[in-house]
Design an enzyme around this catalytic site. Structure first.
Site, short mmCIF file in Angstrom:
data_model
loop_
_atom_site.label_atom_id
_atom_site.label_comp_id
_atom_site.label_asym_id
_atom_site.label_seq_id
_atom_site.Cartn_x
_atom_site.Cartn_y
_atom_site.Cartn_z
N CYS A 1 -24.22 -19.63 3.85
CA CYS A 1 -24.55 -19.32 2.46
C CYS A 1 -25.90 -18.63 2.35
CB CYS A 1 -24.52 -20.58 1.60
SG CYS A 1 -25.62 -21.89 2.16
N HIS B 1 -28.13 -25.54 -0.34
CA HIS B 1 -27.12 -24.50 -0.56
C HIS B 1 -27.77 -23.30 -1.23
CE1 HIS B 1 -23.23 -22.69 -1.07
NE2 HIS B 1 -23.37 -22.65 -2.38
#
Length: 722
Positions: free
Chosen positions: A136, A682
């Site tokens: 990510c 994230h």
């Protein structure tokens, strides 16, 4: 238009661009003045200027190469943001090749709004990237780059001809080719989420730190990628050697231009054109005051958050006249400041008198292991787990020797079945000034005076105060919260007179710095046996068990460390302006001990002071917020909320050199976000304004762009129309 329409037609040598243009307008029922045709068959040429139906003479007839095979004419309509009251611009693009080769172009415009319904699969530019496993961070950085104005145009065009295969600093064009191929897939009509596996393998090959599937930093990837793309696409095949000349009294403008031209002579690429600026760096030697000025390029700005530029430190101030008990003070100092900054802040915090001075010492294992007396020493030499004590001394006694009292308690223990008295070190040393003609009785009386704040009061007085369970840590908390400390130990005025200890209860010995060796016992009615005129006298005081009960020795033992992350009360999150971060970046500060500068005047490395000034701003300004901090012992992430402008970042007051031809105003178009902590988290990206969360793409309102997760900001220059 909400959809992409395509139609395949056959053309021949007899057809020319004018006829194709008219046929496209007729087929799609679009007015000709709203259309442009772009050729991406190899020359990236604008067929029609479309200025009162004037056409480019070089493009009236197609070349033989263009009609050897059946071509596909693709009409792609994009809606662009334009000034209020103007018509929406639309584009028709002519692409030689099949629909699957990814050769799609985008008209050059400074403000792109994506076509299609919100989040609809297949809309141009609204394509997600699959997460290959902790990738990510890569997806976030890539989505910000592949939506950067002009960079999109460049990689959708014929960028192959600028690949530099001879650059030893490059990667033979492989990073540029992998990035270009990925960008074209993301901008292809009707595209499903793209797997960046090929790009990831190329990345791991040339940057092994990004191999595997561990989580990494999106800004570190961005820095590598921008530099790699620049070297792969550097138009300079043979870099000339250029040495910057001395100023010789020339203006900063002339020197800066010379530095910039020397830089461009070796570095010329689309990345330099868009992303590189220039700042002025001024270094000053603290010894000889030598000044060095250079003008260096930058690819992005790494701005510190205000909490990373300062350091909170807790020290204990001890009086040397017996009038008050020790008091901890928490102060704020520059992170890379000097010891004089610490003394200045602590003097203000403890209201130091004009006739007083502070002697700061580090305490370890009940001993003074060093004094911090050099004003130019770096604060970074002080660790968070150090214990520092500042002794308040009167200036008029400077010439008298310093007496350092160390305490020792005799405890009876059974060793091998025998009751034996064992000495145990106790508390921290107490210090005071003493005459070098002092007798043993003077030493005793001075020590008893220093012990007054630690005397346990009588029960009736004690009960009116805080119970004896109060700890030094609780007192520190009150000091931090600016609450006066009352209790735990009574002040000398509240203590009932007690009989002075006998000679058997307190015994004094001359000793060494560590308080281990008993050189000679101090006799009360005899002068102290000093050799010459010493600067420091060490005295070991042996306590009896009975005497210990009359004094609260916990205040001599429980001293806070310089900084303990869980100690201070947690304060509510504060909003910090991006301009404040920029001001912290541009503020003069001393270099860290790991960044020592070699002074040509002193001929040695020194901790010079450094001042940065913005001199030349790029078209695309990338701002990195330094949320992550690393040290030998810990890693930390700052969750500070940074209030950054979205529509109008005005840097006019922060630029040292103003260029009348270029605007200093910027508009935000992308944000790389990091959610979570150092151990796990994230990354996502907000892009003009859609939320790119790996393979998922959703529309997002502008009022949700600003969060404490913002990590890297992407701004583009606003063109001001006069």
């Amino acid at each position: 238009m909400r959809e992409t329409n395509s139609l395949g037609v056959k053309i021949s040598k007899k057809d020319n661009a004018v006829e194709l243009f008219k046929r496209a307008c007729k087929i799609f029922s679009i007015e000709s003045e709203l259309l442009h045709i772009w050729d991406f068959s190899g020359q990236t040429t604008l067929y029609f200027l479309n200025d009162k139906n004037k056409f480019s003479k070089d493009c009236l007839r197609l070349s033989d190469h263009e009609v050897r095979n059946t071509a596909t004419v693709v009409v792609i309509s994009l809606i662009f943001n334009v000034a209020k009251g103007r018509k929406d611009e639309m584009a028709v693009q002519h692409s030689n090749g099949s629909l699957t080769n990814g050769s799609f172009g985008i008209v050059r415009n400074s403000s792109i709004t994506f076509s299609g319904r919100s989040g609809e699969a297949g809309c141009l530019g609204l394509t997600g990237l699959q997460n290959l496993g902790n990738t990510c961070f890569m997806n976030s950085a890539l989505q910000c780059l592949v939506h950067t104005p002009k960079l999109v145009d460049y990689f959708l065009g014929d960028y192959f001809r600028e690949i530099n295969h001879d650059n030893p600093l490059g990667m033979d064009g492989e990073i540029a080719l992998a990035f270009g191929d990925l960008l074209r897939k993301l901008w292809a009509p009707g595209a499903a989420p793209v797997s960046p596996r090929t790009f990831k393998s190329k990345l791991a090959r040339f940057a092994p730190q990004f191999s595997g599937f561990n989580q990494h930093d999106s800004q570190e990837l961005l820095a590598f990628l921008l530099d790699g793309l620049h070297e792969d696409l550097n138009r300079v095949k043979c870099k000339p050697y250029a040495e910057a000349k001395d100023g010789d009294g020339r203006s900063d403008e002339d020197i800066a231009d010379e530095y910039w031209q020397n830089h461009l002579a070796r570095n010329d690429s689309i990345i330099v054109d868009l992303c590189q600026g220039q700042y002025k760096s001024t270094l000053v030697c603290p010894v000889c005051k030598k000044v060095s000025v250079t003008f260096d390029p930058f690819m992005y700005l790494s701005l510190p958050l205000p909490s990373t530029t300062v350091r909170m430190m807790t020290l204990t101030v001890v009086n040397t006249d017996g009038t008050a008990k020790p008091s901890p003070f928490t102060i704020t100092v520059p992170k890379y400041g000097k010891f004089e900054d610490l003394i200045r802040a602590l003097s203000i915090a403890c209201a130091l008198g004009v006739n007083e001075t502070l002697l700061v010492a580090e305490i370890y294992n009940h001993q003074i292991i060093r004094y911090l007396e050099e004003p130019a020493d770096s604060i970074s030499l002080i660790r968070d787990d150090d214990q520092l004590v500042a002794y308040r001394l009167r200036k008029e006694n400077d010439k008298d020797p310093l007496v350092v009292f160390m305490h020792q308690q005799l405890e009876e223990q059974y060793i091998h079945g025998k009751l034996t008295s064992c000495p145990n070190a106790l508390g921290i040393p107490l210090v005071a000034k003493v005459s070098y003609l002092a007798h043993g009785l003077d030493i005793r009386n001075l020590y008893l005076e220093l012990l007054k704040p630690f005397c346990i009061p009588a029960k009736d007085t004690f009960n009116n105060n805080v119970t004896a369970g109060s700890t030094a840590i609780e007192e520190v908390t009150r000091i931090v919260d600016n609450v006066p400390v009352t209790g735990g130990v009574a002040t000398p005025s509240s203590v009932k007179e007690v009989e002075p200890p006998s000679d058997a209860e307190l015994q004094f010995y001359l000793t060494d710095e560590k308080g281990i060796v008993k050189n000679s016992k101090i006799v009360m009615n005899e002068p102290i046996a000093m050799t010459g005129v010493p600067e420091e006298v060490h005295v070991l005081v042996c306590w009896s068990g009975k005497l210990i009960e009359q004094y609260d020795t916990r205040l001599l033992s429980s001293f806070p460390e310089i900084f303990k992350s869980g100690f201070l009360p947690k304060r509510p999150q504060e909003s910090v302006s991006l301009y404040k971060c920029l001001e912290a970046f541009l503020t003069e500060e001393p270099l860290g001990p790991e960044d020592m500068w070699y002074c040509p005047g002193c001929k040695k490395h020194c901790q010079a002071s450094k001042k940065l000034d913005l001199w030349r701003l790029p078209e695309i300004l990338v701002i990195h917020l330094k949320r992550f901090s690393y040290s030998r012992f810990s890693k930390n992430k700052l969750e500070t909320y940074v209030d950054f402008p979205v529509d109008n970042l005005d840097l006019s007051t922060h630029v040292a050199h103003l260029n009348d031809k270029l605007s200093n105003r910027y508009m935000l178009y992308a944000v790389s976000n990091h959610y979570g902590s150092m151990g796990g988290g994230h990354y996502t990206a907000f892009v003009h304004w859609y939320d790119f969360d790996d393979s998922h793409v959703y529309p997002i309102s502008q009022d949700k762009i600003k969060t404490s997760a913002a990590y890297v900001l992407f701004y583009r220059r606003v063109v001001e129309v006069s």
